[in-house]
Enzyme design. Structure first.
Site, PDB file in Angstrom:
ATOM      1  CB  VAL A   1     104.677 -20.292 -88.670  1.00 38.51           C
ATOM      2  CG1 VAL A   1     104.586 -18.834 -89.072  1.00 38.51           C
ATOM      3  CG2 VAL A   1     103.608 -20.621 -87.657  1.00 38.51           C
ATOM      4  CG  ASP A   2     102.921 -26.703 -87.695  1.00 32.04           C
ATOM      5  OD1 ASP A   2     104.042 -26.956 -87.229  1.00 32.04           O
ATOM      6  OD2 ASP A   2     101.902 -27.347 -87.387  1.00 32.04           O
ATOM      7  CG  ASP A   3     102.990 -26.755 -94.031  1.00 37.66           C
ATOM      8  OD1 ASP A   3     103.247 -27.741 -94.731  1.00 37.66           O
ATOM      9  OD2 ASP A   3     101.885 -26.579 -93.495  1.00 37.66           O
TER      10      ASP A   3
END
Length: 643
Positions: free
Chosen positions: A382-384
């Site tokens: 989810v960060d990317d």
């Protein structure tokens, strides 16, 4: 030259330098460097298989010797303290390469290893490496029967309760631990001199220090289970071994299993142990994936733990957009075309048709995320996804609308029950598993973290959908609870409290939390308090090990950029602290528009594994200086974007 001209000149030079680093198809990828562990393990892998590349190993030897610490061993990051496990592996690798054990650098390393308790006190993964070479008995390794692959997600010790990196490492490792192959070791290299007590005489390999009372409980369970394993029904055992292989097979790709070195190397050794010939297409693919991790600098070489093209591209793209924004900036047609190609490349990398491991705890959710690497479809994070989503939304919200919508849907569906977000999994927080003997690194899980949660809030807030407000409010409440007493936030994936605080203050700003909010004021006060006398900021990786928060012996470009971006997000762009930081950052730029820093700036697992992102020192300073310039020219003085 006045300050405004200095900043403008620095932005233009950095913009040009970063643009020159872009690949022809629009993406960026920078080196991702870790400590001695991965290159040392790769050398030992070649000797395990007897697939020795003399020229590559000569260069890896040069690399390992150069990064040896002044203390005689090998640290986990630049100028770090001695680390026993890294030092055992590096010594073993250099001896395999032919270094004389009586050479001064080897004697110094051996002395320190023995002074710290010897190889018998190394961590679990090091003892497994030693067992594969016959240096220690398999009793030195915690019991990990392949039968755990049969446990459903509701099972306490199920791999589905572990993080993505744990699952991918464990699946082939279970096969290896069951088959117990011995390295070919063509040069007959052994390291018995690294043990304070001969391995055959050691009765208790699994002993503290324990992190909680669960430690001795699980140690007792390990002792009880050990004699029972050989009596498990043979039919059940064969079924478990097939389950390991069924898990691995669909996840193999050109990027390797999980696209991370330990899992990839375990697969290669597993195939050899199973009798799969090196000429088999699967074995060739797995071996090539490892070769793709190599960095050859001519006189030395090292193996990366993984590659970071999607992450690098999203962040570099945001920096380029910021530099091309504002009243004084003009977007050249060449830059416009390049950023359009960046967006097209990122859209091509979005995972839309593979339902990954994340779906075990999020059934029915459509895929829509991005992975960190080139080819890792089962494991988007989810960060990317949030970073790429913010870039696409700024670059062209119409052209990128479908990709953004799918990313938004997936991120909302990945929010954990407590309101936060983990990196790869949802509700992956069964903390007691971090106390089993196998998990002596304390990083078996992927619970929500402040930096990842903040990035998701920034993305959703930037999109501005009214129906996302409940998800954002839950996340903000979670972030408030996570604020440290000092006013900072812990940075799980970047070093450390400066990184975490920057992430959260950006999210607060994007979500409309005002600068007057007590949590914001407390964070700002902390950032201004830890600013260095020269105007910059720096933080030591030792802050993960109990050292003071936000402190280092020198200012660093990436950390200074994070602090500046945090303060500007909190409405402090016109303050003396920001002006001093901007002046320091501009002064550190070289004549080619680049910045330089040696210290590590990120973390894989706190206290165990640290990282140096070579791109951070290039795109974050550009982003910070361009943001400062744009705010100076703005009528509102407010950061309008999530990042």
């Amino acid at each position: 030259m006045n300050e405004s001209d200095v900043v403008e000149q620095a932005v233009d030079a950095a913009h040009g330098a970063l643009q020159a680093m872009q690949k022809a198809d629009g993406h960026w990828v920078f080196e991702l460097e870790a400590d001695a562990t991965i290159p040392a393990e790769y050398v030992l892998l070649e000797h395990f298989l007897d697939r020795i590349n003399p020229e590559l190993e000569r260069k890896m030897g040069a690399y390992l010797r150069r990064i040896q610490g002044a203390h005689g061993g090998w640290p986990l990051y630049e100028d770090g303290d001695f680390d026993l496990s890294a030092s055992v592996k590096a010594y073993f690798a250099l001896k395999a390469l032919g270094d004389d054990p009586e050479a001064p650098h080897m004697r110094r390393a051996r002395t320190e290893i023995l002074r710290h308790g010897g190889a018998e006190r190394a961590n679990v993964f090091t003892r497994i490496q030693l067992a594969l070479y016959g240096e220690v008995p398999w009793d030195a390794v915690p019991v990990m029967p392949p039968e755990i692959m049969l446990l459903p997600s509701a099972g306490f010790f199920s791999v589905w309760n572990m993080a993505y990196w744990s699952r991918t490492v464990i699946a082939p490792l279970l096969v290896l631990c069951d088959l117990r192959p011995i390295a070919v070791n063509p040069r007959g290299v052994h390291v018995q001199e690294l043990f304070c007590t001969p391995p055959a005489q050691i009765k208790d390999w699994i002993r503290g220090p324990y992190r909680s009372w669960w430690g001795p409980v699980f140690k007792g369970l390990d002792s009880a289970l050990r004699p029972m394993v050989r009596h498990f029904p043979r039919k059940l055992h064969k079924k478990a071994m097939r389950a390991c292989l069924r898990f691995i097979a669909p996840r193999l790709s050109d990027g390797g299993l999980g696209a991370i070195y330990p899992a990839m190397a375990n697969v290669v050794m597993m195939m050899r142990a199973l009798g799969v010939p090196d000429s088999d297409p699967r074995a060739k693919q797995a071996w090539q994936a490892l070769q793709d991790l190599m960095v050859d600098r001519g006189h030395e070489a090292y193996c990366q733990p993984c590659v970071s093209p999607v992450w690098d591209t999203g962040l570099a793209g945001l920096a380029m957009l910021e530099a091309s924004d504002g009243p004084r900036a003009t977007l050249p047609e060449a830059t416009r075309r390049q950023l359009a190609s960046t967006a097209a490349w990122l859209r091509s990398q979005q995972i839309l048709d593979v339902v990954g491991d994340w779906a075990v705890n999020a059934p029915g959710l459509r895929p829509g995320g991005w992975a960190f690497q080139y080819d890792n479809a089962y494991y988007p994070d989810v960060d990317d996804t949030a970073v790429v989503g913010m870039f696409l939304h700024r670059q062209d919200p119409v052209e990128n609308a479908e990709a953004i919508a799918r990313a938004r849907e997936w991120i909302i569906g990945m929010q954990s029950r407590d309101g936060g977000w983990g990196a790869f999994d949802i509700d992956n927080d069964l903390d007691v598993l971090n106390h089993i003997p196998f998990a002596d690194h304390g990083a078996l899980l992927d619970p929500p973290t402040a930096d990842v949660t903040a990035r998701c809030v920034s993305f959703l807030a930037q999109l501005g959908h009214a129906e996302d407000k409940p998800a954002i409010e839950r996340a903000l409440a979670w972030l408030r609870k996570e604020q440290e007493r000092s006013g900072s936030w812990f940075g799980r994936w970047g070093t450390n409290y400066i990184y975490g605080t920057w992430s959260v203050l950006c999210a607060f700003n994007a979500a409309g939390v005002p600068p007057e909010d007590p949590a914001v004021q407390k964070a700002v006060a902390w950032l201004e308090r830890v600013q260095r006398p020269d105007g910059g900021w720096g933080e030591d990786c030792a802050s993960y090990e109990g050292a003071p928060e936000g402190v280092y012996e020198e200012s660093l470009p990436s950390q200074t950029a994070w602090a500046l971006l945090a303060l500007m997000a909190a409405g402090r762009h016109g303050t003396k602290a920001v002006e001093r930081g901007v002046a320091w950052l501009a002064a550190q730029q070289d004549g080619e528009g680049r910045w330089h820093e040696k210290p590590f700036n990120a973390v894989g697992f706190p206290k165990v594994f640290y990282l140096r992102y070579h791109g951070y020192k290039q795109f974050f300073p550009l982003l910070a200086l361009a943001r400062y310039r744009n705010l100076e020219d703005s009528n509102t003085g407010r950061v309008e974007h999530g990042f």
